[in-house]
Design a protein around this motif. Structure first.
Motif, PDB file in Angstrom:
ATOM      1  N   TYR A   1       0.810  -1.205   0.000  1.00  0.00           N
ATOM      2  CA  TYR A   1       0.000   0.000   0.000  1.00  0.00           C
ATOM      3  C   TYR A   1       0.854   1.272   0.000  1.00  0.00           C
ATOM      4  O   TYR A   1       0.537   2.244  -0.693  1.00  0.00           O
TER       5      TYR A   1
ATOM      6  N   GLY B   1       0.747   3.850  -3.096  1.00  0.00           N
ATOM      7  CA  GLY B   1       0.226   5.179  -2.829  1.00  0.00           C
ATOM      8  C   GLY B   1       1.144   6.285  -3.311  1.00  0.00           C
ATOM      9  O   GLY B   1       0.688   7.403  -3.581  1.00  0.00           O
TER      10      GLY B   1
ATOM     11  N   VAL C   1      -4.120   7.184   2.370  1.00  0.00           N
ATOM     12  CA  VAL C   1      -5.210   7.531   1.456  1.00  0.00           C
ATOM     13  C   VAL C   1      -5.465   6.389   0.491  1.00  0.00           C
ATOM     14  O   VAL C   1      -6.609   6.030   0.196  1.00  0.00           O
ATOM     15  N   PHE C   2      -4.377   5.793   0.001  1.00  0.00           N
ATOM     16  CA  PHE C   2      -4.517   4.702  -0.971  1.00  0.00           C
ATOM     17  C   PHE C   2      -5.293   3.534  -0.376  1.00  0.00           C
ATOM     18  O   PHE C   2      -6.181   2.970  -1.023  1.00  0.00           O
ATOM     19  N   GLN C   3      -4.987   3.171   0.862  1.00  0.00           N
ATOM     20  CA  GLN C   3      -5.665   2.038   1.487  1.00  0.00           C
ATOM     21  C   GLN C   3      -7.139   2.332   1.708  1.00  0.00           C
ATOM     22  O   GLN C   3      -7.999   1.472   1.467  1.00  0.00           O
TER      23      GLN C   3
ATOM     24  N   ASP D   1      -9.000   4.301  -0.045  1.00  0.00           N
ATOM     25  CA  ASP D   1      -9.618   4.234  -1.366  1.00  0.00           C
ATOM     26  C   ASP D   1      -9.893   2.795  -1.774  1.00  0.00           C
ATOM     27  O   ASP D   1     -10.947   2.476  -2.327  1.00  0.00           O
ATOM     28  N   ARG D   2      -8.941   1.903  -1.504  1.00  0.00           N
ATOM     29  CA  ARG D   2      -9.092   0.505  -1.907  1.00  0.00           C
ATOM     30  C   ARG D   2     -10.241  -0.172  -1.162  1.00  0.00           C
ATOM     31  O   ARG D   2     -10.904  -1.055  -1.700  1.00  0.00           O
TER      32      ARG D   2
ATOM     33  N   ASN E   1     -12.819   1.516  -0.017  1.00  0.00           N
ATOM     34  CA  ASN E   1     -14.003   2.349  -0.208  1.00  0.00           C
ATOM     35  C   ASN E   1     -14.508   2.915   1.119  1.00  0.00           C
ATOM     36  O   ASN E   1     -15.706   2.926   1.412  1.00  0.00           O
TER      37      ASN E   1
ATOM     38  N   ASP F   1     -14.585   6.064   4.189  1.00  0.00           N
ATOM     39  CA  ASP F   1     -14.520   7.501   4.409  1.00  0.00           C
ATOM     40  C   ASP F   1     -13.199   7.853   5.093  1.00  0.00           C
ATOM     41  O   ASP F   1     -12.487   6.989   5.596  1.00  0.00           O
TER      42      ASP F   1
ATOM     43  N   VAL G   1     -10.741  10.019   3.672  1.00  0.00           N
ATOM     44  CA  VAL G   1      -9.676  10.455   2.767  1.00  0.00           C
ATOM     45  C   VAL G   1      -9.400  11.950   2.916  1.00  0.00           C
ATOM     46  O   VAL G   1      -8.246  12.388   2.980  1.00  0.00           O
TER      47      VAL G   1
ATOM     48  N   LYS H   1      -5.820  13.882   3.951  1.00  0.00           N
ATOM     49  CA  LYS H   1      -5.190  14.893   3.104  1.00  0.00           C
ATOM     50  C   LYS H   1      -4.973  16.196   3.861  1.00  0.00           C
ATOM     51  O   LYS H   1      -4.123  17.010   3.472  1.00  0.00           O
TER      52      LYS H   1
ATOM     53  N   THR I   1      -2.354   0.028  -9.937  1.00  0.00           N
ATOM     54  CA  THR I   1      -3.732  -0.391  -9.711  1.00  0.00           C
ATOM     55  C   THR I   1      -3.889  -1.895  -9.715  1.00  0.00           C
ATOM     56  O   THR I   1      -4.961  -2.412  -9.924  1.00  0.00           O
TER      57      THR I   1
END
Length: 317
Positions: free
Chosen positions: A98, A102, A203-205, A207-208, A210, A212, A214, A218, A308
């Motif tokens: 990850y 990322g 953030v990447f994890q 997103d993977r 799905n 909340d 993120v 940031k 990806t």
């Protein structure tokens, strides 16, 4: 990056699918082909990875230390690089990678070494729990116990999706009671009972999965997830909905965000997982960012990388 940089590649022999000798030979050949001057060091297994990485930096006198392994190895090397105030590179060789993905670092070893040769430095905020670095997440409760059970199942039956799911079910079936917690987030106390606390910094994890949180990451905050206290069946449902990217805020978990988090369990020590690595920590456990960022070699903006790759997240660390 300067072509005269001296690299030390810290190769964790326990990561990856190939044997240590085969991986060492391949990395040596790829470095030679890319014009990267590198010493390859393998920890002896008796030292903590952080200590072995510090010793590798000292002995090699390298300008850059490179983690060749999974996220647990990368976190250990990040600790040593940050302490030594030198940049870090990454050759991802774990299951999910990850942290590297990322940052746009390719999972292919040849492409990752090309990043070492021609990439640029990026400053990355470094998180810690009681002073111990983590890159993606840290957790208490059921998740560290799942990792513990998973290791014993892997040792007996080998790594597989079925074994990973089985470790989840066995751990849930044997769970006796949730944690009684006091969570302090930016000075605000929250009292609750929960089987799982999961603090995310990737953030990447998120997103993977799905999930909340993120936007908070940031902003430089953490996303703290707590599972709802329910039956074993409820927890199993949450675990598999999470694995499928379908877990819902307010139904499966609650979310708070903040920059400074303290976890108090009422016990002297707690089992904590950091990027898939387990350890006992004295409580309370304070989670915050280190003041100084870590420098990591990443692809240049015009580099074309594919981050990806689909992975089975059932065994995620």
């Amino acid at each position: 990056m300067s072509p005269n940089r001296k690299f030390c590649i810290f190769l964790n022999g326990r990561s990856g699918d190939q044997g240590e000798d085969e991986r060492r030979a391949r990395l040596t050949a790829l470095c030679d082909a890319a014009g990267v001057s590198a010493t390859i060091v393998t920890p002896n297994g008796k030292q903590r990875l952080e200590d072995a990485a510090r010793e590798a930096i000292r002995r090699s006198q390298a300008d850059v230390i490179v983690a060749a392994g999974g996220d647990g190895t990368i976190a250990a090397v990040a600790t040593a690089a940050h302490d030594a105030e030198i940049p870090m590179g990454v050759i991802p060789q774990g299951t999910f990678n990850y942290f590297a993905r990322g940052l746009g670092i390719p999972e292919d070893a040849e492409a990752a070494i090309e990043v070492l040769a021609g990439g640029q430095l990026e400053q990355v905020a470094l998180a810690e729990a009681n002073g111990a670095v983590f890159l993606n997440n840290t957790s208490l409760g059921i998740y560290p116990l799942i990792l513990q059970k998973r290791e014993s199942i892997y040792a007996r039956w080998g790594r597989s999706r079925i074994a990973a799911y089985w470790s989840v079910l066995l751990t849930l079936s044997g769970m006796r009671r949730p944690l009684r917690m006091t969570i302090t987030v930016d000075g605000r106390d929250i009292h609750l009972r929960t089987p799982l606390i999961f603090v995310a910094n990737s953030v990447f994890q998120l997103d993977r999965f799905n999930l909340d949180g993120v936007a908070a990451l940031k902003r430089g905050e953490f996303a703290l997830f707590t599972a709802r206290n329910g039956s074993t069946l409820d927890l199993a449902r949450t675990a598999f909905r999470l694995a499928g990217g379908a877990a819902q805020k307010g139904e499966d978990f609650d979310l708070v965000t903040g920059r400074d988090i303290t976890l108090q369990t009422g016990r002297k020590r707690a089992l904590v997982a950091r990027d898939g690595e387990k350890s006992l920590m004295h409580t309370p456990i304070r989670i915050k960012m280190r003041e100084r960022p870590l420098q990591v070699i990443v692809p240049t903006p015009d580099a074309s990388t594919d981050t990806t790759t689909e992975r089975d997240i059932a065994a995620s660390s």
